[in-house]
Design an enzyme around this catalytic site. Structure first.
Site, PDB file in Angstrom:
ATOM      1  N   SER A  32       4.218  40.407  87.237  1.00 24.12           N
ATOM      2  CA  SER A  32       3.567  40.719  85.970  1.00 24.12           C
ATOM      3  C   SER A  32       3.109  39.456  85.251  1.00 24.12           C
ATOM      4  O   SER A  32       2.115  39.475  84.537  1.00 24.12           O
ATOM      5  CB  SER A  32       4.531  41.452  85.036  1.00 24.12           C
ATOM      6  OG  SER A  32       5.106  42.552  85.674  1.00 24.12           O
ATOM      7  N   HIS A  47      -1.553  43.387  90.820  1.00 20.27           N
ATOM      8  CA  HIS A  47      -0.700  43.820  89.713  1.00 20.27           C
ATOM      9  C   HIS A  47      -0.925  45.298  89.419  1.00 20.27           C
ATOM     10  O   HIS A  47      -1.917  45.670  88.797  1.00 20.27           O
ATOM     11  CB  HIS A  47      -0.973  42.954  88.473  1.00 20.27           C
ATOM     12  CG  HIS A  47      -0.081  43.278  87.319  1.00 20.27           C
ATOM     13  ND1 HIS A  47      -0.500  43.219  86.012  1.00 20.27           N
ATOM     14  CD2 HIS A  47       1.204  43.688  87.287  1.00 20.27           C
ATOM     15  CE1 HIS A  47       0.499  43.583  85.231  1.00 20.27           C
ATOM     16  NE2 HIS A  47       1.532  43.865  85.973  1.00 20.27           N
ATOM     17  N   GLU A  86      -4.860  45.017  88.641  1.00 15.94           N
ATOM     18  CA  GLU A  86      -5.418  43.683  88.439  1.00 15.94           C
ATOM     19  C   GLU A  86      -5.330  42.934  89.768  1.00 15.94           C
ATOM     20  O   GLU A  86      -4.255  42.839  90.360  1.00 15.94           O
ATOM     21  CB  GLU A  86      -4.658  42.940  87.337  1.00 15.94           C
ATOM     22  CG  GLU A  86      -4.943  43.498  85.953  1.00 15.94           C
ATOM     23  CD  GLU A  86      -4.211  42.755  84.833  1.00 15.94           C
ATOM     24  OE1 GLU A  86      -4.794  42.595  83.750  1.00 15.94           O
ATOM     25  OE2 GLU A  86      -3.054  42.343  85.043  1.00 15.94           O
ATOM     26  N   ASN A 102      -1.552  41.881  80.195  1.00 16.95           N
ATOM     27  CA  ASN A 102      -0.320  41.499  79.505  1.00 16.95           C
ATOM     28  C   ASN A 102      -0.559  40.356  78.538  1.00 16.95           C
ATOM     29  O   ASN A 102       0.124  40.227  77.532  1.00 16.95           O
ATOM     30  CB  ASN A 102       0.777  41.146  80.506  1.00 16.95           C
ATOM     31  CG  ASN A 102       1.456  42.401  81.048  1.00 16.95           C
ATOM     32  OD1 ASN A 102       1.367  43.472  80.442  1.00 16.95           O
ATOM     33  ND2 ASN A 102       2.111  42.285  82.189  1.00 16.95           N
TER      34      ASN A 102
HETATM   35  P1  NAI Z   1      13.216  46.965  90.328  1.00 16.42           P
HETATM   36  O1  NAI Z   1      14.380  46.208  89.852  1.00 16.42           O
HETATM   37  O2  NAI Z   1      13.123  48.440  90.060  1.00 16.42           O
HETATM   38  O3  NAI Z   1      13.071  46.782  91.896  1.00 16.42           O
HETATM   39  C1  NAI Z   1      13.188  45.569  92.568  1.00 16.42           C
HETATM   40  C2  NAI Z   1      13.707  45.867  93.966  1.00 16.42           C
HETATM   41  O4  NAI Z   1      13.565  44.698  94.764  1.00 16.42           O
HETATM   42  C3  NAI Z   1      15.190  46.248  94.011  1.00 16.42           C
HETATM   43  O5  NAI Z   1      15.314  47.471  94.717  1.00 16.42           O
HETATM   44  C4  NAI Z   1      15.841  45.099  94.780  1.00 16.42           C
HETATM   45  O6  NAI Z   1      16.931  45.540  95.606  1.00 16.42           O
HETATM   46  C5  NAI Z   1      14.679  44.592  95.600  1.00 16.42           C
HETATM   47  N1  NAI Z   1      14.839  43.189  95.977  1.00 16.42           N
HETATM   48  C6  NAI Z   1      15.255  42.164  95.194  1.00 16.42           C
HETATM   49  N2  NAI Z   1      15.291  41.020  95.896  1.00 16.42           N
HETATM   50  C7  NAI Z   1      14.878  41.331  97.152  1.00 16.42           C
HETATM   51  C8  NAI Z   1      14.723  40.574  98.333  1.00 16.42           C
HETATM   52  N3  NAI Z   1      15.025  39.291  98.372  1.00 16.42           N
HETATM   53  N4  NAI Z   1      14.276  41.199  99.426  1.00 16.42           N
HETATM   54  C9  NAI Z   1      14.011  42.510  99.410  1.00 16.42           C
HETATM   55  N5  NAI Z   1      14.158  43.280  98.323  1.00 16.42           N
HETATM   56  C10 NAI Z   1      14.589  42.704  97.204  1.00 16.42           C
HETATM   57  O7  NAI Z   1      11.940  46.215  89.741  1.00 16.42           O
HETATM   58  P2  NAI Z   1      10.469  46.795  89.406  1.00 16.42           P
HETATM   59  O8  NAI Z   1      10.450  47.296  88.027  1.00 16.42           O
HETATM   60  O9  NAI Z   1      10.033  47.673  90.508  1.00 16.42           O
HETATM   61  O10 NAI Z   1       9.611  45.457  89.407  1.00 16.42           O
HETATM   62  C11 NAI Z   1       9.238  44.804  90.603  1.00 16.42           C
HETATM   63  C12 NAI Z   1       8.120  43.827  90.312  1.00 16.42           C
HETATM   64  O11 NAI Z   1       7.016  44.533  89.782  1.00 16.42           O
HETATM   65  C13 NAI Z   1       8.435  42.753  89.300  1.00 16.42           C
HETATM   66  O12 NAI Z   1       7.794  41.566  89.681  1.00 16.42           O
HETATM   67  C14 NAI Z   1       7.841  43.282  88.025  1.00 16.42           C
HETATM   68  O13 NAI Z   1       7.502  42.276  87.124  1.00 16.42           O
HETATM   69  C15 NAI Z   1       6.609  43.948  88.560  1.00 16.42           C
HETATM   70  N6  NAI Z   1       6.055  44.994  87.718  1.00 16.42           N
HETATM   71  C16 NAI Z   1       6.866  45.892  87.098  1.00 16.42           C
HETATM   72  C17 NAI Z   1       6.314  46.867  86.276  1.00 16.42           C
HETATM   73  C18 NAI Z   1       7.204  47.881  85.633  1.00 16.42           C
HETATM   74  O14 NAI Z   1       6.732  48.548  84.706  1.00 16.42           O
HETATM   75  N7  NAI Z   1       8.445  48.065  86.046  1.00 16.42           N
HETATM   76  C19 NAI Z   1       4.866  46.953  86.047  1.00 16.42           C
HETATM   77  C20 NAI Z   1       4.098  46.005  86.809  1.00 16.42           C
HETATM   78  C21 NAI Z   1       4.698  45.052  87.584  1.00 16.42           C
END
Ligand code: NAI
Length: 676
Positions: A399, A420, A432, A470
């Protein structure tokens, strides 16, 4: 030749431009005058009977040049020989109005029909509001027109709109009907002459009016549509005159202009100047790394697009949870009748899951969606680099993080870009597509093409903190926090902005997404924050008290059973008052107009900066991002469109005042390049 088949031939979709309108009148005149012709069939191409008005003609003199559509339709309706429409492909807007003015209609079952004018801030302006209720009844007509929905002919087979729905080319059946109706006394009463019960029309319109949502009430086209339908209880000519008057009133209205602007801006956004001529790489298999909220959403939309998907996790439990979320998603869509069980099964059969990195070798594109932490992401990209095949496109869903810092963790920064997605990733259309310093043109082109394949609206962006969306949202939210210190309560700000049409106010949004995300980011930035910067600490104090938003039952607002209390409570008010006092501010209430203007000005200033820095390729891209990703009211066109409607000198003056009040670190942008 007893039946004359008049073929509309204006590729690609038979839009009703001046040339086609002239052709139709001449062809009807000729067929009517020809004694060997008994009836007429009006047909289009396989792709389109007609998609309606020519959008490029909208608002130009050509649209109002004779024969205008209305005159063509009158010519058809008053033809002394029966005219039957043979509908294939699409019949939308003016195209459906044309069909409804024929004496009869035969449609191919998979043809798509609708009156989508409301989506452009208009109403059907060429008899549509008068004829559709006469054919299908007021209720269904309003349902269709208020939603601007397109439906298959099959789904409307028993609605009264069609005389027949057939599975093959409808020209034969239409000819048969025209031939039958050519017999004296055999033709049905023209649609225009069918009467409607005035009291019933009135009651049904009133019911729909009462059900309008607050956002619909802000857009004049909705009330105008109801007024027009109400007039269909009048004799046709009077009702049609009323419709026309309402239509013309809307045509040059600001919301209609704004919606046209968005429509064009969305088309324009997916053009990629930097990758002109670069061919996208083929993508059949996508690997998604991280099966969290975003990873599973991205996986679902890739499965929907028919791609092979590999979901990779570090954690077996997280993987199982992700997989269960995908399965649950497809189950609920099948249960709701939105997807057939067979299609859902095929989609899930394309999904594989793994904990093993070498499996990445099968992917044409890898999309990373792990925790938002540069260290973690760099480590993940080193691993991706080790296992992905040469030529695979490597994307991060970050993000805020620096795409180049992530790309540098690999030996192939030219293959790395940002994709994104917005949450929920399988629902939100915005994407994006972020260009790093070394991203290759064909990698960017692949990002855009993949976005389109996923049915997203891809918008190209430069690599800068927060990209387009953002970054502007942060400037907006910061300004809203300043307003708290200056004298507004969160509910004043939220109410003012939803009153203008935002889907939600900024404090309700913050509570919904969880205050801790912003808190963590603020803590990370604390060490480098300039002490002279105007900084409102209300959010930090809330988090310290465990008020993390909706999920903990309290944030800016308190929640009982998921419902927000109408205003903020004493704790929050006290924190805000303390913040005002520390800054030496005597709190003054802010009215809704001031709140909206300050919020918009903050967005416009940031937009001008990021356009000057090249983060956005076109000013209109900024509008697309804010409307599609952040709940900015579409009928206001986006911050750039809004700014273009303002008096420039006043705008510049208000911006000076705003920036002065925002304190250290804020600078007035030159609005010229953005708004000219
Ligand atoms: P989340 O915490 O729900 O999911 C992250 C997942 O990645 C977890 O299941 C974790 O076990 C896994 N993970 C962590 N390290 C890992 C590794 N080394 N290898 C494999 N898997 C690994 O997070 P979320 O909300 O899905 O966010 C993910 C990304 O998306 C972040 O960069 C966030 O900034 C971005 N993002 C999030 C938005 C949102 O509204 N939640 C919107 C747009 C982007």
């Amino acid at each position: 030749m007893d039946i004359a088949v008049i073929r509309l031939d204006h590729p690609p979709v038979n839009s009703l431009n001046l040339a086609l309108r002239r052709f139709m009148v001449e062809a009807i005149d000729a067929a009517e005058a020809n004694p060997s012709v008994r009836g007429i069939v009006l047909a289009g191409s396989a792709k389109a009977f007609s998609a309606g008005a020519d959008v490029s003609e909208l608002g130009t003199p050509a649209q109002l040049q004779e024969p205008i559509l209305l005159s063509v339709l009158a010519r058809v309706a008053h033809c002394r020989k029966p005219v039957v429409a043979a509908i294939t492909g699409v019949a939308l807007g003016g195209g459906l109005e044309l069909a409804m003015n024929c004496h009869g209609r035969v449609a191919q079952a998979d043809a798509k029909v609708g009156l989508p004018e409301i989506q452009l801030g208009l109403i059907p302006g060429s008899t549509g509001t008068q004829l559709l209720p006469r054919l299908v009844g007021v209720d269904l007509a309003l349902d269709l027109m208020l939603a601007g929905q397109t439906r298959s002919a099959q789904s409307l087979a028993s609605s009264g709109l069609f005389d027949a729905v057939v599975s093959t080319d409808p020209v034969a059946a239409a000819s048969e009907l025209a031939r039958r109706w050519a017999e004296p006394g055999a033709a049905p009463l023209p649609v225009r002459q069918r009467p409607l019960d005035a009291a019933r029309v009135q009651a049904q319109v009133a019911e729909h009016r009462a059900r309008l949502t607050p956002r619909q009430r802000l857009q004049p086209a909705y009330a105008a549509l109801l007024d027009a339908v109400q007039a269909c209880a009048l004799p046709f000519e009077q009702g049609a005159a009323r419709e026309r008057e309402l239509f013309l009133g809307l045509l040059s209205s600001t919301p209609a202009q704004a919606l046209r602007h968005q429509f064009k801006a969305e088309r324009e956004a997916s053009r990629l100047p930097q990758a002109e001529g670069a061919a996208p790489r083929a993508v059949q298999t996508v690997a998604v790394v991280g099966a969290g909220t975003m990873g599973t959403g991205i996986a679902i939309c890739a499965l929907d697009a028919g791609l092979q998907v590999l979901l990779l996790e570090q954690d077996a439990d997280a993987l199982a949870r992700g997989q269960a979320r995908v399965a649950e998603h497809f189950r609920s869509r099948v249960a709701a009748g939105k997807l057939s069980a067979a299609v859902a099964e095929q989609a899930q059969a394309r999904l594989s899951t793994t904990l093993n990195w070498p499996a990445l070798a099968q992917a044409d594109a890898v999309i990373e969606a792990v925790y938002e932490d540069l260290g973690v992401k760099r480590e993940v990209f080193q691993r991706i680099d080790r296992h992905a095949r040469a030529g695979a496109v490597l994307a991060t869903n970050t993000s805020y993080l620096d795409i180049d810092a992530i790309a540098q963790a690999t030996t192939r920064p030219q293959d790395v870009l940002g994709l994104h997605f917005f949450s929920p990733a399988n629902v939100m259309k915005l994407l994006e597509v972020v260009r790093g310093a070394q991203t290759a043109p064909d990698v960017l082109a692949t990002g855009m093409a993949l976005g389109k394949a996923l049915k997203k609206l891809p918008v190209p962006c430069g690599n800068a903190f927060g990209f387009i969306g953002n970054r502007i949202y942060n400037a907006y939210r910061r300004q809203c926090e300043f307003m708290l210190e200056d004298g507004a309560w969160p509910e004043d700000v939220d109410r003012a902005l939803t009153g203008m049409g935002f889907a939600m106010g900024p404090f309700a949004v913050a509570d919904l997404s969880g205050l801790d995300i912003a808190w963590r980011m603020r803590q990370a930035q604390a060490a480098t924050r300039d002490p002279r910067e105007r900084y409102v600490d209300v959010l930090d104090r809330l988090c310290e008290q465990g008020r993390l938003g909706r999920k903990t039952g309290a944030g800016y607002y308190t929640y009982t059973d998921g419902r927000a209390a109408p205003g903020t409570d004493a704790v929050v008010r006290q924190l805000i008052e303390q913040a005002s006092a520390r800054r030496g501010i005597t709190r003054q209430p802010l009215d809704a107009a001031t709140i909206c203007r300050r919020a918009l000005l903050a967005m416009v200033n940031e937009a001008a900066w990021l356009y000057a820095e090249g983060v956005a390729a076109r000013p209109s891209d900024i509008d697309v991002v804010l409307v599609q990703g952040y709940g900015f009211p579409r009928w206001e066109g986006g911050p750039v469109f809004w700014a273009r409607q303002q008096d420039r000198a006043t705008l510049q003056r208000d911006l000076q005042a705003l920036v002065a009040a925002s304190g250290h670190g804020h600078r007035v942008a030159d609005l010229g390049p953005l708004l000219d």
